[in-house]
Design an enzyme around this catalytic site. Structure first.
Site, mmCIF file in Angstrom:
data_model
loop_
_atom_site.group_PDB
_atom_site.id
_atom_site.type_symbol
_atom_site.label_atom_id
_atom_site.label_comp_id
_atom_site.label_asym_id
_atom_site.label_seq_id
_atom_site.Cartn_x
_atom_site.Cartn_y
_atom_site.Cartn_z
ATOM 1 N N GLY A 128 -3.283 6.000 -3.436
ATOM 2 C CA GLY A 128 -2.960 4.756 -3.436
ATOM 3 C C GLY A 128 -3.915 4.039 -2.438
ATOM 4 O O GLY A 128 -5.275 4.427 -2.312
ATOM 5 N N SER A 129 -3.514 2.831 -2.068
ATOM 6 C CA SER A 129 -4.463 1.958 -1.016
ATOM 7 C C SER A 129 -3.780 0.664 -0.775
ATOM 8 O O SER A 129 -2.825 0.356 -1.716
ATOM 9 C CB SER A 129 -5.873 1.771 -1.704
ATOM 10 O OG SER A 129 -6.382 3.108 -1.997
ATOM 11 N N ASN A 130 -4.164 0.246 0.236
ATOM 12 C CA ASN A 130 -3.822 -1.216 0.506
ATOM 13 C C ASN A 130 -5.177 -1.965 0.795
ATOM 14 O O ASN A 130 -6.439 -1.440 1.315
ATOM 15 C CB ASN A 130 -3.106 -1.292 1.874
ATOM 16 C CG ASN A 130 -1.997 -0.691 1.899
ATOM 17 O OD1 ASN A 130 -1.067 -0.965 1.164
ATOM 18 N ND2 ASN A 130 -1.552 0.068 2.897
ATOM 19 N N ASN A 169 -1.165 -1.433 -4.678
ATOM 20 C CA ASN A 169 -0.967 -0.432 -5.813
ATOM 21 C C ASN A 169 0.147 -1.105 -6.962
ATOM 22 O O ASN A 169 0.481 -0.218 -7.924
ATOM 23 C CB ASN A 169 -0.742 1.095 -5.596
ATOM 24 C CG ASN A 169 -1.651 1.622 -4.521
ATOM 25 O OD1 ASN A 169 -1.716 1.939 -3.674
ATOM 26 N ND2 ASN A 169 -2.875 1.241 -4.857
#
Length: 810
Positions: free
Chosen positions: A243-245, A517
């Site tokens: 995922g990621s921010n 995400n």
């Protein structure tokens, strides 16, 4: 550890090896005054200046030499990991490691080396990558990317020739060999198809006509279960480990009217999908810093003097299925508009260690490979019967444009330049882009390569299965027997069968744009994005706790205004727990109300939980290493989430009219609440872990025999600083990290040509335990400290750690 110095002739300059783990030998510091002091005479050459934490600043005269320097420097830090990946994309894992040995999960979802090899040998045999390389730009790679790729291979090979490997992971291994530019390009291809064919390798390589597969398909129904397929697709497109921010703020929110960007990708801490830091410079042509995926010659996430960008894994479904109607007389023939088309056989042979070669056949159609499961719990539970089969369409199997897209970002002067690169190259396979620039602009766009599935097409052409899977999960299952159901093409699309830039969900110049995400819908809480096709993602549905917490944080930051890079740093390591904000007070209260302070565990035994009540009540609701009660809540929340279905967990349900604050109010009366609490207390006591212990005492990694405490928390609790640790009760808690915060960057500008940037590579630059850069940034991460960017020449030269290497192809 030091080794005996030995003289190397590189770029006609005598260099001396120093620390064995250094990326390359270091020259006199004074030579760094002129990065082009030793130009190549007819061959490839580059100058590499290493600053703190082993970060290379690579300077070259052209793209091929820049690739040369990048390949050299990556090999110095990650030769074993790179070599392992090259074995994968050559389809040689079974030859060197055996067909059943653990495979390379970084480059596909294959569950065995044999399956991986069958797929990648098939790619080689079909000359898939060569055909893509032969296409003119922008369909194929530009001359600059071709040169970078060739140079990378040459640099990797030059490093192998000049250096002895001291990494125990591959020291003396026969499988560490020189590579070709085709190997490098095939690795890029593998990354592009990770969300599509790469996630269906087992189903592609094991698909058999019904006569051959009937016995293996025992337990699979003749008609796929839509609910099972929906669940499988949701799991694939919302991988909770990955995922990621990322958030970008525009100039209206900042102290100086310029943009700000915080990128926080959540990626594996081990293996071939790690990031690697560098700065790449061709004077007058390119100057960009950031992180590359291993094996890639370009910066994937980064910044320059004018613009910064990051990516987050998107919700777009980058593949679709075509349901084939088969000729009753021959299950390898399918019908299109009444005409018969024979499937193409791709027979592949794989060499096997200490065994005879294995030969298997794959079956391909006009839509892509036939996919079928051989196990009841397969990722894509599809069957090949005498009447029906399923073909897998992955548009990224025709996409080698990621590197050109990234290179365009590196050259961009503003967010508009980022968009121009996206429109020109259209090469991002499975990510969103978030960007900010020095003029104060912000950008979010889900510009990715997706099959051109419009809601109208899905309405007209979905099979019975597709009518269930498309609205629920974005997976289109189209009628492959009708030519009218073929994917169309947008006029502005580089590639047929995909969407053009005008169709991409995009938000420009909002006070903030944020993604964690979930779909594009709540990129900005007050400016929701709508009107996009379902294949991009959903609208009006419940957001994850990480998205809710992130939007709450960044919206408050934008409202407060006056933001600086320091505010981005605080956001990254606030370690706030959204689940705790919603549930810990009610949990502590309900705990204290339990009769006699006891609860019954899953084993039927009564457990005294009274101490847990006060620990939860006193917890600061963060996942800092010093937080007392964080581990208790972590283990409790995991057990509660497993025991109490999401629909029963909250008293106030989700409302699309209030998506950031709903659902809320924990249902402590749910039957599993007390049980989860009892099981948690029993588990920790059995492990000898105090309920009020500090998180860092039991969430750590071990590097060269030393414990390094790790802060951050798991996806289920919604922590921005996401960490997915491995629970090992016998060894004292969470003793390793699989995925989580990786290459973090907080970037702004102050009016000079030097960006104000702070970075951190959480797992450090090298996976070689003999390298001085094996865990140095991991220790920084543990202490919530940052690396100050050395982007401009004056800052590079001022580094007390400066080491300069001049390299040349011989």
């Amino acid at each position: 550890m030091r080794t005996r110095p030995r003289r190397l002739v590189v770029a006609a300059v005598a260099l001396f090896a120093t620390v064995a783990g250094l990326p390359a030998a270091a020259a006199d510091r004074h030579e760094s005054q002129d990065p082009q002091k030793h130009p190549a005479h007819g061959g490839l050459s580059a100058t590499i200046r290493y600053t703190e934490y082993g970060i290379p600043h690579i300077v070259a005269k052209d793209y091929k030499s820049l690739g040369f320097g990048t390949g050299w420097a990556q090999a110095a830090d990650q030769v074993c990991t790179l070599a392992d990946g090259f074995v994968t994309v050559r389809g040689e894992r079974s030859r060197f490691f055996g067909p059943k040995a653990p495979t390379d999960s970084a480059l596909s979802s294959a569950t065995s080396n044999l399956s991986s090899d069958l797929y990648f040998r098939g790619v080689r045999q079909a000359r898939t990558v060569e055909k893509l390389l032969a296409q003119p730009a922008p369909r194929g790679p530009s001359r600059q990317v071709e040169d970078l790729t060739r140079g990378f291979a040459a640099g990797y090979n030059a490093w192998l020739k000049k250096n002895r490997i001291n990494d125990p992971a591959c020291k003396g291994a026969a499988w560490v060999r020189p590579v070709t530019s085709l190997d490098v390009a095939t690795r890029s291809y593998a990354i592009a198809v990770l969300g599509g064919q790469g996630g269906a390798v087992d189903e592609i390589t094991s698909a058999r006509p019904p006569a051959a597969s009937a016995a293996r398909a025992k337990g699979l129904g003749t008609s796929p279960d839509a609910d099972v397929l929906i669940r499988a697709v949701r799991e694939r497109t919302s991988d909770t480990d990955m995922g990621s921010n990322a958030v970008a703020f525009n100039g209206d929110t900042t102290a100086n009217g310029r943009g700000l960007l915080l990128g926080n990708p959540h990626y594996p801490w081990h293996g071939g999908r790690r990031f690697w830091q560098a700065q790449q410079t061709i004077p007058g042509e390119l100057n960009v810093a950031g992180a590359s995926l291993l094996g890639s010659p370009t910066i994937a996430i980064g910044y320059n003097s004018h613009v910064a960008w990051s990516h987050t894994v998107s919700t777009g479904v980058p593949f679709n299925l075509h349901q084939l109607t088969l000729d009753p007389a021959d299950p390898t023939v399918y019908l299109v508009d009444g005409g018969r088309e024979r499937m193409k056989k791709r027979t592949v042979t794989v060499a096997v260690k200490d065994g005879t070669p294995v030969t298997r056949t794959q079956w391909w159609t006009r839509y892509g490979p036939v996919v079928a499961a051989t196990e009841a719990d397969a990722d894509l539970p599809l069957t090949w019967t005498t009447t029906t089969a399923y073909a897998f369409n992955d548009p990224n199997a025709d996409n080698l444009r990621f590197a050109d897209t990234s290179l365009g970002f590196g050259k961009a002067r503003d967010t508009a330049g980022v968009q121009r690169s996206l429109a020109r190259n259209q090469g991002l396979p499975w990510v969103n882009t978030i960007a900010a620039d020095s003029s104060g602009h912000s950008l979010y766009t889900q510009s990715q390569v997706l099959p051109r599935i419009t809601d109208d097409l899905a309405s007209r052409c979905s099979t019975d299965l597709g009518r269930a899977t498309y609205p629920a999960a974005g997976l289109a299952v189209l009628d492959g027997s009708r030519g009218a159901c073929a994917l169309g093409s947008d006029a502005d699309a580089v590639q047929r069968g995909t969407f053009g830039p005008a169709r991409m969900p995009t938000l420009r110049d909002a006070a903030y744009v944020e993604n964690s995400n979930d779909s594009a819908w709540l990129t900005h809480a007050d400016q929701p994005l709508t009107g996009y096709e379902r294949v991009f993602g959903d609208i009006g549905t419940q957001r994850s706790l990480r998205t809710r917490g992130a939007i709450g944080n960044v919206a408050a930051m934008a409202e407060r205004g006056g933001l600086t890079v320091r505010d981005l740093e605080r956001q990254q390591f606030a370690n706030r727990v959204p689940a705790a904000d919603l549930a810990v007070a009610d949990s502590a209260k309900a705990c204290a109300a339990l009769p006699g302070g006891t609860a019954t565990g899953s084993d039927g035994k009564a457990v005294d939980v009274s101490e847990a009540c006060s620990v939860l009540a006193a917890w600061d609701r963060t996942m800092d290493t010093g937080s007392r009660g964080a581990l208790l809540f972590d283990r409790f929340w995991r057990k509660l989430s497993a025991k109490v279905p999401a629909a029963q967990r909250w008293k106030v349900p989700f409302s699309a009219a209030d998506p950031v604050r709903t659902p809320n109010t924990l249902n402590t009366g749910a039957p599993g609440f007390a049980t989860a609490l009892a099981d948690t207390v029993a588990e920790l006591r059995a492990a000898g872990i105090a309920l009020d212990s500090r998180l860092g005492e039991h969430q750590f990694v071990i590097r060269n025999g030393q414990r390094i405490p790790v802060h951050g928390g798991t996806e289920g609790m919604g922590v921005w600083n996401k960490i997915e640790p491995v629970w090992d009760q016998a060894r004292g808690g969470y003793t390793e990290v699989t995925t989580g915060s990786s290459h973090i960057q907080a970037v702004g500008w102050d009016g000079s040509r030097c960006p104000v940037a702070r970075t951190l590579l959480t797992y450090s630059q090298s996976s070689n335990p003999n390298s001085p850069h094996f865990s140095d940034q991991t220790r920084l991460f543990s202490g919530e400290k940052w690396v100050t960017s050395r982007f401009c020449e004056k800052d590079i030269l001022a580094s007390s750690a400066l080491k300069t290497v001049h390299i040349r192809e011989r």
